[in-house]
Motif scaffolding. Structure first.
Motif, PDB file in Angstrom:
ATOM      1  N   SER A 272       0.829  -1.218   0.000  1.00  0.00           N
ATOM      2  CA  SER A 272       0.000   0.000   0.000  1.00  0.00           C
ATOM      3  C   SER A 272       0.857   1.260   0.000  1.00  0.00           C
ATOM      4  N   ARG A 273       2.022   1.239   0.695  1.00  0.00           N
ATOM      5  CA  ARG A 273       2.849   2.458   0.769  1.00  0.00           C
ATOM      6  C   ARG A 273       3.872   2.565  -0.349  1.00  0.00           C
ATOM      7  N   TYR A 274       4.443   1.438  -0.756  1.00  0.00           N
ATOM      8  CA  TYR A 274       5.556   1.480  -1.725  1.00  0.00           C
ATOM      9  C   TYR A 274       5.226   0.771  -3.036  1.00  0.00           C
ATOM     10  N   ASN A 275       3.960   0.320  -3.140  1.00  0.00           N
ATOM     11  CA  ASN A 275       3.538  -0.354  -4.364  1.00  0.00           C
ATOM     12  C   ASN A 275       4.367  -1.605  -4.663  1.00  0.00           C
ATOM     13  N   MET A 276       4.914  -2.218  -3.625  1.00  0.00           N
ATOM     14  CA  MET A 276       5.724  -3.419  -3.835  1.00  0.00           C
ATOM     15  C   MET A 276       4.811  -4.602  -4.194  1.00  0.00           C
ATOM     16  N   GLN A 337      16.155 -11.083  -4.047  1.00  0.00           N
ATOM     17  CA  GLN A 337      17.195 -10.483  -3.198  1.00  0.00           C
ATOM     18  C   GLN A 337      16.588 -10.061  -1.855  1.00  0.00           C
ATOM     19  N   PHE A 338      17.204 -10.535  -0.779  1.00  0.00           N
ATOM     20  CA  PHE A 338      16.697 -10.191   0.555  1.00  0.00           C
ATOM     21  C   PHE A 338      17.146  -8.804   0.982  1.00  0.00           C
ATOM     22  N   GLY A 339      16.504  -8.313   2.033  1.00  0.00           N
ATOM     23  CA  GLY A 339      16.861  -7.022   2.619  1.00  0.00           C
ATOM     24  C   GLY A 339      15.891  -5.938   2.180  1.00  0.00           C
ATOM     25  N   LEU A 340      15.108  -5.432   3.137  1.00  0.00           N
ATOM     26  CA  LEU A 340      14.165  -4.359   2.795  1.00  0.00           C
ATOM     27  C   LEU A 340      14.913  -3.160   2.225  1.00  0.00           C
ATOM     28  N   SER A 341      16.117  -2.915   2.749  1.00  0.00           N
ATOM     29  CA  SER A 341      16.885  -1.739   2.310  1.00  0.00           C
ATOM     30  C   SER A 341      17.256  -1.858   0.827  1.00  0.00           C
ATOM     31  N   ALA A 342      17.431  -3.096   0.356  1.00  0.00           N
ATOM     32  CA  ALA A 342      17.740  -3.283  -1.070  1.00  0.00           C
ATOM     33  C   ALA A 342      16.543  -2.937  -1.945  1.00  0.00           C
ATOM     34  N   HIS A 343      15.377  -2.801  -1.314  1.00  0.00           N
ATOM     35  CA  HIS A 343      14.157  -2.489  -2.067  1.00  0.00           C
ATOM     36  C   HIS A 343      13.631  -1.087  -1.723  1.00  0.00           C
ATOM     37  N   GLY A 344      14.530  -0.245  -1.192  1.00  0.00           N
ATOM     38  CA  GLY A 344      14.172   1.162  -0.991  1.00  0.00           C
ATOM     39  C   GLY A 344      13.524   1.498   0.342  1.00  0.00           C
ATOM     40  N   ILE A 345      13.466   0.541   1.271  1.00  0.00           N
ATOM     41  CA  ILE A 345      12.844   0.830   2.576  1.00  0.00           C
ATOM     42  C   ILE A 345      13.943   1.302   3.530  1.00  0.00           C
TER      43      ILE A 345
END
Ligand SMILES: [Fe+2]
Length: 383
Positions: A272-276, A337-345
Motif C-alpha cells: 500500500s505504501r511502496y507499491n511493492m 534479493q533479501f533485505g528491505l533496504s535493497a528495495h528502498g525501505i
C-alpha cells in the motif's frame, strides 16, 4: 462448531480453457461481460479467450478499464457496462485485480449503490441478499488463488483505503486453471506470485484452530511449490510446472480460510505504501517471520508443525538447521534479493510500517499472538 468451505468446480490442465468455453455453450447466457485489464489486453492473452468465445458463438463484451489496485469508480463503470449491454454473467480473466473487480461488479449488478455499504468491516455482507449473476474465473498468474476465493478488495473513493467485500456467494462458479495462460510470466513474477501461494499454505498450516482439512491441503500445497516453483522459474514454458503451480495457488487460497499470519500483515503495508509486489513483500519477510516464531515459547503441537514443514524442505535440500534457514535458501534460489533496504525501505520508515502492520487483521491468526513491538522487531530483522 466449525464451518468448512471448499471450492467450486475447478477445470485444470491443458485444454481446460477450451473445455470451459464448451460448457458455456450449454448455459445459454445472453451475453457475458469479460472483466480483464489493459495489460492482458495489450499482451494478447485476452485473445486466447475471445477467439474461443467467438468460435463458439458465445456473445460477450469486454471491460478492461481497471486500475492495478481496483478503485470504486472502476466498479461503477464496469457495472454500467454490464447493465447497458444487457449482460447476464461475468468472466474474470487475469490476476487478483480483475478477479476483485469482477466480484464487486457481480454484487453491484443486482444490488443498489453505493458499493461502500457492502464493506465487510461494516457488516455489509448482510446486505448482499439477492441472487447474483454467475461468475467464472480464469487466473493468468499462480499466486493469489482468488479464483477460489470469496472476497474482493476495492479502494474506497471516500476514504482512499482498501475495503474488503466478502460473501460466500462471491466464489466463482467455475475456476479455469489453464497453464498455457501463464507461460509468458517472467521469472521474477513467477517467483513472487509462487511465494505468495507458498505463504498462504504455510501461514494457514501454522494458524491455530481445528481445521485438519485445510491443514492437509496446505501441506500438499507446500510440497507442490517446493517441487515445481523452481522449475517454473527456470523454464517458463514447462507446462507441467505451470499447471502444478496454478493448483498450488488454488490450494493455498483454499487452505487460508483457516487463517493467515504475521507475514501477510508485515507485507501488506509495503504494497500500500511502496507499491511493492505482494508476493515479493511476503518473500522478504518469510525467513525473519519464521525465525521469530521459532525463537518463541512454543507448545508441542506448534513445534511439531514447524518440524513437519522443515522435514518437507529437508527431503529436498538436506542440511539446514532451521525452517527459517531452509526458507531463506529456497527464496534466494528463486532469484529474490533479501533485505528491505535493497528495495528502498529505510530504517526510519519501520515505526510507521509496524503501526500499519499491527492494524492489519492477518496477524490475529498467527501461530503465536504478536504485538506491535514484535512486528517492529521482524521489520528490523528483515531490513
Ligand atoms: Fe497473499
Amino acid at each position: 462448531m466449525n464451518q468448512y468451505n471448499f471450492p467450486t468446480i475447478i477445470l485444470s490442465g491443458q485444454g481446460s480453457l477450451k473445455e470451459f468455453v464448451n460448457r458455456l455453450k450449454s448455459k445459454s447466457h445472453q451475453r457475458i461481460l469479460v472483466v480483464t485489464d489493459e495489460t492482458l489486453k495489450a499482451c494478447g492473452l485476452l485473445d486466447n479467450l475471445t477467439s474461443l468465445l467467438t468460435d463458439a458463438m458465445v456473445d460477450f463484451n469486454v471491460f478492461s478499464e481497471i486500475h492495478p489496485n481496483p478503485v470504486e469508480s472502476d466498479i461503477k463503470k464496469g457495472t454500467a457496462v454490464f447493465k447497458e449491454t444487457q449482460c447476464d454473467s461475468i468472466i474474470a480473466l487475469g490476476g487478483g485485480s480483475p478477479m476483485d473487480a469482477a466480484k464487486a461488479i457481480k454484487i453491484m449488478a443486482v444490488h443498489p449503490s453505493p458499493l461502500a455499504q457492502y464493506d465487510d468491516a461494516r457488516g455489509g455482507d448482510q446486505l448482499i441478499t439477492k441472487p447474483m449473476p454467475p461468475l467464472y474465473a480464469i487466473p493468468t498468474t499462480a499466486g493469489t488463488g482468488s479464483e477460489v476465493g470469496r472476497s474482493a478488495v476495492i479502494i474506497s473513493s471516500t476514504t482512499g483505503k482498501k475495503a474488503i467485500f466478502f460473501h460466500p456467494d462471491l466464489i466463482p462458479d467455475i475456476a479455469v486453471l489453464e497453464p498455457e495462460l501463464t507461460v509468458g510470466l517472467p521469472p521474477h513474477i513467477t517467483a513472487a506470485t509462487g511465494i505468495d501461494a507458498f505463504v498462504h499454505s504455510l501461514e494457514a498450516y501454522f494458524s491455530p484452530g481445528l481445521h485438519p482439512m485445510a491443514d492437509g491441503i496446505a501441506l500438499q500445497g507446500i510440497e507442490l511449490v517446493l517441487d515445481w516453483l523452481p522449475r517454473a522459474v527456470d523454464d517458463g514454458q514447462n507446462l507441467d510446472a505451470r499447471e502444478r503451480m496454478l493448483i498450488a495457488a488454488a490450494m493455498g487460497a483454499t487452505a487460508f480460510q483457516k487463517g493467515l499470519g504475521m507475514i501477510h500483515s508485515l507485507a501488506h503495508p509495503l504494497s500500500s505504501r511502496y507499491n511493492m509486489h505482494h508476493g515479493l513483500a511476503n518473500a522478504l519477510f518469510l525467513p525473519a517471520g519464521i525465525a521469530f516464531i521459532e525463537a518463541s515459547d512454543l507448545n508441542t503441537d506448534q513445534m511439531s508443525r514447524i518440524d513437519r514443514v522443515r522435514s518437507l524442505f529437508e527431503k529436498r535440500w538436506p542440511g539446514s538447521e532451521s525452517l527459517s534457514q531452509s526458507s531463506k535458501q529456497f527464496v534466494e534460489h528463486l532469484g529474490i534479493q533479501f533485505g528491505l533496504s535493497a528495495h528502498g525501505i529505510k530504517e526510519e520508515d519501520l515505526e510507521a510500517l509496524s503501526r500499519e502492520a499491527f492494524e492489519d487483521p492477518c496477524h490475529k491468526t498467527n501461530m503465536i499472538s504478536v504485538d506491535r513491538q514484535d512486528l517492529l522487531s521482524v521489520y528490523k530483522a528483515a531490513l
